[in-house]
Design an enzyme around this catalytic site. Structure first.
Site, mmCIF file in Angstrom:
data_model
loop_
_atom_site.group_PDB
_atom_site.id
_atom_site.type_symbol
_atom_site.label_atom_id
_atom_site.label_comp_id
_atom_site.label_asym_id
_atom_site.label_seq_id
_atom_site.Cartn_x
_atom_site.Cartn_y
_atom_site.Cartn_z
ATOM 1 N N GLY A 17 1.012 -1.179 0.067
ATOM 2 C CA GLY A 17 0.032 0.218 -0.125
ATOM 3 C C GLY A 17 0.949 1.504 -0.010
ATOM 4 O O GLY A 17 2.037 1.154 0.347
ATOM 5 N N GLY A 20 -0.052 8.935 2.337
ATOM 6 C CA GLY A 20 0.563 10.219 2.330
ATOM 7 C C GLY A 20 1.941 10.300 3.377
ATOM 8 O O GLY A 20 2.537 11.237 2.874
ATOM 9 N N PHE A 21 2.134 9.329 4.062
ATOM 10 C CA PHE A 21 3.527 9.265 5.056
ATOM 11 C C PHE A 21 4.290 8.304 4.396
ATOM 12 O O PHE A 21 5.357 8.214 4.893
ATOM 13 C CB PHE A 21 2.828 8.726 6.234
ATOM 14 C CG PHE A 21 1.833 9.864 6.888
ATOM 15 C CD1 PHE A 21 2.286 11.082 7.443
ATOM 16 C CD2 PHE A 21 0.522 9.631 7.055
ATOM 17 C CE1 PHE A 21 1.403 12.019 8.158
ATOM 18 C CE2 PHE A 21 -0.428 10.380 7.690
ATOM 19 C CZ PHE A 21 0.047 11.392 7.933
ATOM 20 N N GLY A 22 3.842 7.497 3.299
ATOM 21 C CA GLY A 22 5.043 6.377 2.858
ATOM 22 C C GLY A 22 4.402 5.163 2.302
ATOM 23 O O GLY A 22 3.376 5.448 1.907
ATOM 24 N N GLU A 23 5.152 4.336 2.165
ATOM 25 C CA GLU A 23 4.747 3.086 1.619
ATOM 26 C C GLU A 23 5.018 1.895 2.453
ATOM 27 O O GLU A 23 5.871 1.677 3.382
ATOM 28 C CB GLU A 23 5.680 2.612 0.300
ATOM 29 C CG GLU A 23 5.366 3.935 -0.860
ATOM 30 C CD GLU A 23 6.423 3.526 -1.910
ATOM 31 O OE1 GLU A 23 6.064 2.886 -2.749
ATOM 32 O OE2 GLU A 23 7.651 4.217 -1.919
ATOM 33 N N THR A 24 4.354 0.863 2.113
ATOM 34 C CA THR A 24 4.314 -0.484 2.910
ATOM 35 C C THR A 24 4.740 -1.693 2.089
ATOM 36 O O THR A 24 4.023 -1.773 0.818
ATOM 37 C CB THR A 24 3.111 -0.720 3.666
ATOM 38 O OG1 THR A 24 2.652 0.491 4.480
ATOM 39 C CG2 THR A 24 3.267 -2.019 4.545
ATOM 40 N N ASP A 142 -5.617 7.011 15.141
ATOM 41 C CA ASP A 142 -5.968 6.601 13.645
ATOM 42 C C ASP A 142 -6.813 5.303 13.716
ATOM 43 O O ASP A 142 -6.408 4.454 12.614
ATOM 44 C CB ASP A 142 -4.942 6.664 12.582
ATOM 45 C CG ASP A 142 -5.265 6.835 11.248
ATOM 46 O OD1 ASP A 142 -6.501 7.351 11.022
ATOM 47 O OD2 ASP A 142 -4.455 6.652 10.442
#
Length: 890
Positions: A17, A20-24, A142
């Site tokens: 995935g 907005g904060f990065g990737e996984t 969150d």
């Protein structure tokens, strides 16, 4: 990205995935032989300010430590494996949770919503997790459907993507150079105060409540106006969610525990005495399915009974799942095992006669789970698991236990899964029902009264391992006993494991509903596993390709696991020519040598000394048909030819203690006669044979009332008779003349003496009420006996000493000493003395070290043993058998 090794270690498999904060990413840990699958989160700061970057790095290190602590302390939070910075990115490496997020699960629903039952159970499972993180001073920030994964292996929700990491990446510097953070959260799921940058603990409760409403309605919070009108749920759940999602924090639940209490009333969590649990009273239903019992058949649970159930579930989970399954050698080989139906292995007199041999041995689909297979059989199901040595029978059994425990924790109507080893039955040779009560008492510290009720009410799910470990001459009798138990307790679910050759040699078969055979590994599976392991096992991989004998051994997951440990980073190309059995023995020898040479482990014992003690232990366990070893359960028959020395030691200790007391009471010429009488008395009560450690102390008025008549009525009569006997010994004469000569004061002394002993007897029974000990550690039974002996000894000393002063004006030392000895013996002192003598003989013969628990822990570090509660087992039966056939001279 796929070809890059992050941190020179983590091989990216695919992207999971992007936000907005990065990737996984999904990745493999190439440093481990198993190439463990993990999740790598790549986070990117929102600022390019170098000063801000330094602040972010400091905060990232601190917050990563928090994530590590949270993951280690709660199984519904992913574990943090590693964190690092690389090329201006920050990385978190976490446990991979296999399953669907609630957003994905909602998409799979036919009507686009989830049931009230499911949502209620979800809340019941997640609220304790919230309570846990809040107590650590953390706010998630969150919570939403996409940040909750429904874990596949145990059907539990897992909370992911804590907002603290995102907050760190959002760090910027204000005009004064101080760090400030941008708001973290998801619109619609976060409350007003969080959107204003002032989150509180109840902000997470709001988010969880909005998540529940979303799952019930299928509508995003933006689209929800009067949500109560859009869904048909109970007024109770609606009221809870309404309060949880109030826009004002002061009007919400103060904490997660308060919401849980309101959601699931105390009467369900721990029902009041004599309350019958009715389906209509329970808002929740087990996620695994409804119980087969009707409301009229449900068992009444008191608060104490509920507590006992939870303690036993925790013990089985800690002993066998965390202690054995998760640390097993088989854990090195993460290969899915194939299953095959074996209906021809069962005695099925009323069915399945039409099956052909081909249908009776039909391979099951590759994705078949043992849990699904077991549950498809319905109520009172019974299953036999067969396999070759080292094929994974016990691991399959424990995987089933893990899943069944997860269900039982959710649903009090489900039976309690308990693991037993049938090897212990050979020592008792009694009906299975009676044997289960004894095993619950000795292995799980469950009082016999509670165990008897559980067996009688069929509240246990029996997971019986090691049928093949029962002695050959008794194995068929054990099968007969299990069949008889199944007939008498038809609703009790049973699973039995056995090596296939030992089972097929029996004249009688189990009358079970199903049987499966665990198939050996294929060469394709073996080669793929070793190829994936990379360089450390490259030599083994090449050898296996050409060596047919090694290939045959590697078809066993156990032997493949041992190969990976014994031959890692070693060349095995120059192995001498050996047949299959010789190669197996050579491999075990290599494994033992490798484990003794492990680094970073203390060398408290020489290899020769440790090997000798392990050989002795293995030989004794095999001879006694035992698998789980408890230090306090060693018996005099372990001494062999040294048993006469043990009995002599007991006699000497008795004389050493009793002689001074006898000399205080009687003239020296009468002491010998009294010692003989007392010795026979104590021998009749305690015996010189088995050692029975004392039970846990737990006061019960019910037990007091039960034994009050004996203690207050019969004991004075006993005291009078004892006094009369003492007078006869001191002044031999005609019995009638003696009775008429004894004055009233002496009769009173005898009666009060007996009454005092009766009171001690009542106290011992009142302090040993039915219970389950919550803690278990090595040698616990003997330490408990010592504690009980001190307590009851002081009670006896004080009671008889006070009585002698206040009422009888006789010598306090005499009565106090007698009370002390009686209390010590009755409270568990005799078990301590027997065990001490036994240990001394074994120590001076060189069989065991003096601190035996420390040695067994040392052997556990060397991966020869595993801890099971307060006991120990060899990591595999095959290793036990290898040690047992080794020479002590090695």
């Amino acid at each position: 990205m796929k070809s890059i090794l992050l941190n020179n270690r983590y091989q990216i498999i695919r992207a999971l995935g992007k936000g907005g904060f990065g990737e996984t990413f999904l990745a493999e840990d190439t440093y481990l032989p198993s190439r463990r699958i993990c999740v790598v989160k790549r986070l990117q700061p929102v600022t390019n300010n170098p000063k801000a970057y330094d602040v972010i790095q400091q905060r990232f290190n601190r917050e990563a430590a928090i994530l590590e602590q949270l993951g280690e302390g709660n199984e519904q939070i992913p574990k943090l494996y590693a964190y690092f910075a690389e090329e201006e990115y920050f990385y978190l490496v976490q446990e991979w949770v296999e399953g669907l997020t609630l957003s994905q699960k909602l998409q799979h629903q036919h009507q686009g919503v989830l049931s009230e039952t499911f949502v209620t159970q979800l809340l019941v499972s997640l609220l304790p997790v919230l309570d846990y993180i809040h107590k650590h001073g953390i706010i998630h920030r969150d919570i939403k459907p996409s940040n909750i994964i429904w874990r596949q292996k145990d059907s539990k929700p897992v909370l992911i993507d804590f907002g603290i990491a995102k907050e760190v990446m959002n760090t910027a510097l204000n005009d004064e150079g101080e760090p400030r953070s941008i708001v973290v959260g998801t619109q619609g799921f976060m409350p007003p105060e969080q959107a204003a940058g002032q989150p509180v603990y109840s902000s997470d409760i709001y988010s969880l409540g909005m998540t529940a409403i979303f799952l019930l309605t299928g509508k995003h919070p933006y689209d929800i106006q009067e949500w109560r009108q859009d869904v048909d749920i109970s007024n109770h759940l609606a009221a809870v969610l309404t309060k949880a999602t109030n826009s004002h924090p002061s009007e919400r639940y103060n904490n997660a525990k308060a919401m849980l209490t309101d959601l699931q009333p105390q009467d369900f969590l721990a029902p009041s005495p004599n309350k019958i649990i009715d389906i209509a009273d329970i808002e929740t239903t087990p996620l695994s399915g409804y119980s087969s019992k009707s409301p009229a058949e449900l068992i009444s649970y008191s608060r104490e009974e509920y507590r006992h159930r939870q303690i036993l579930l925790n013990k089985v989970k800690n002993y066998w799942i965390k202690g054995v399954l998760e640390t097993s050698l088989h854990g090195v080989v993460l290969i899915e095992l194939g299953l095959e139906n074996r209906f021809d292995a069962l005695d099925r007199p009323w069915g399945m006669l039409w099956e052909t041999p081909e249908l009776a041995r039909q391979p099951l689909p590759s994705n078949t789970k043992i849990l699904n297979l077991f549950q498809q059989m319905g109520a009172g199901c019974s299953l036999l698991i067969l396999g070759e040595p080292g094929a994974g029978k016990t691991i399959t059994l424990l995987e089933l236990a893990r899943d069944l425990i997860a269900q039982a924790e959710y649903d009090i109507l489900q039976p309690i899964p308990v693991v037993f080893n049938l090897s212990a039955w050979a020592n008792e040779r009694i009906p299975i029902a009676e044997w289960l009560v004894q095993e619950l008492n000795t292995k799980y510290q469950v009082s016999k009264e509670i165990g008897r009720a559980w067996v009688k009410n069929q509240q246990l799910l029996l997971l019986l391992d090691g049928l093949d470990e029962v002695g050959t001459e008794l194995r068929d009798a054990c099968v007969t006993a299990i069949n008889k138990f199944s007939q008498e307790y038809g609703e009790t679910q049973i699973v039995v494991c056995s090596r296939i050759k030992d089972y097929e040699a029996l004249p009688h078969r189990l009358r079970f509903q199903g049987a499966v055979f665990i198939q050996p590994l294929t060469l394709e599976q073996i080669h793929q596993y070793l190829h994936n392991a990379g360089l450390p096992l490259q030599a083994l991989y090449k050898t296996l390709q050409a060596d047919m004998i090694m290939q045959e051994l590697a078809k066993s997951p156990l032997m493949l696991s041992i190969m990976t440990l014994a031959y890692q980073d070693l060349s095995v190309t120059d192995l001498p020519h050996m047949n299959l059995e010789e190669r197996r023995q050579h491999l075990f020898d290599k494994y033992i040598q490798r484990m003794f040479s492990r680094r970073s482990i203390s060398h408290q014992y020489s290899q020769k000394q440790a090997t000798h003690s392990l050989i002795w232990l293995a030989k004794k366990l095999k001879k006694q048909s035992q698998t789980v070893f408890f230090i306090e359960r060693m018996q005099p028959n372990w001494l062999g030819k040294w048993q006469p020395l043990y009995i002599s030691g007991l006699v000497l200790v008795f004389l050493f203690i009793a002689t001074p007391v006898g000399m205080l009471i009687l003239p020296i010429q009468r002491v010998v006669l009294v010692l003989i009488f007392t010795k026979l008395f104590f021998w009749k009560i305690f015996g010189f044979g088995k050692i029975h450690p004392a039970e846990n102390l737990n006061w019960s008025w019910k037990n007091v009332r039960k034994h009050l008549a004996v203690g207050l009525i019969l004991s004075p009569i006993f005291g009078v008779m004892l006094k009369l006997t003492a007078e006869l010994i001191s002044t031999p004469s005609n019995l009638y003349a003696l009775i008429t000569q004894i004055n009233e004061e002496k009769w009173l002394q005898g009666a009060v003496f007996g009454l005092s002993l009766g009171i001690i007897f009542v106290l011992t029974r009142g302090l040993t009420s039915p219970s389950i000990q919550t803690l278990t550690y090595p040698n616990q039974g003997i330490w408990q006996s010592a504690k009980n002996a001190i307590i009851f000894g002081l009670i006896g000393l004080g009671l008889l000493g006070f009585t002698s002063i206040a009422l009888l004006q006789v010598r306090t030392a005499i009565w106090g000493a007698f009370g002390l000895l009686f209390g010590v013996a009755a409270g568990g002192g005799e078990a301590c003395i027997k065990h001490f003598i036994l240990r001394c003989i074994l120590y001076f013969n060189g069989h065991i070290p003096w601190n035996y628990a420390r040695f067994l822990d040392y052997a556990t570090e060397r991966i020869f043993l595993q801890k099971v509660g307060g006991g120990y087992i060899f990591v595999h039966r095959s290793l036990l058998e290898h040690f047992a056939q080794m020479s002590k001279s090695i």
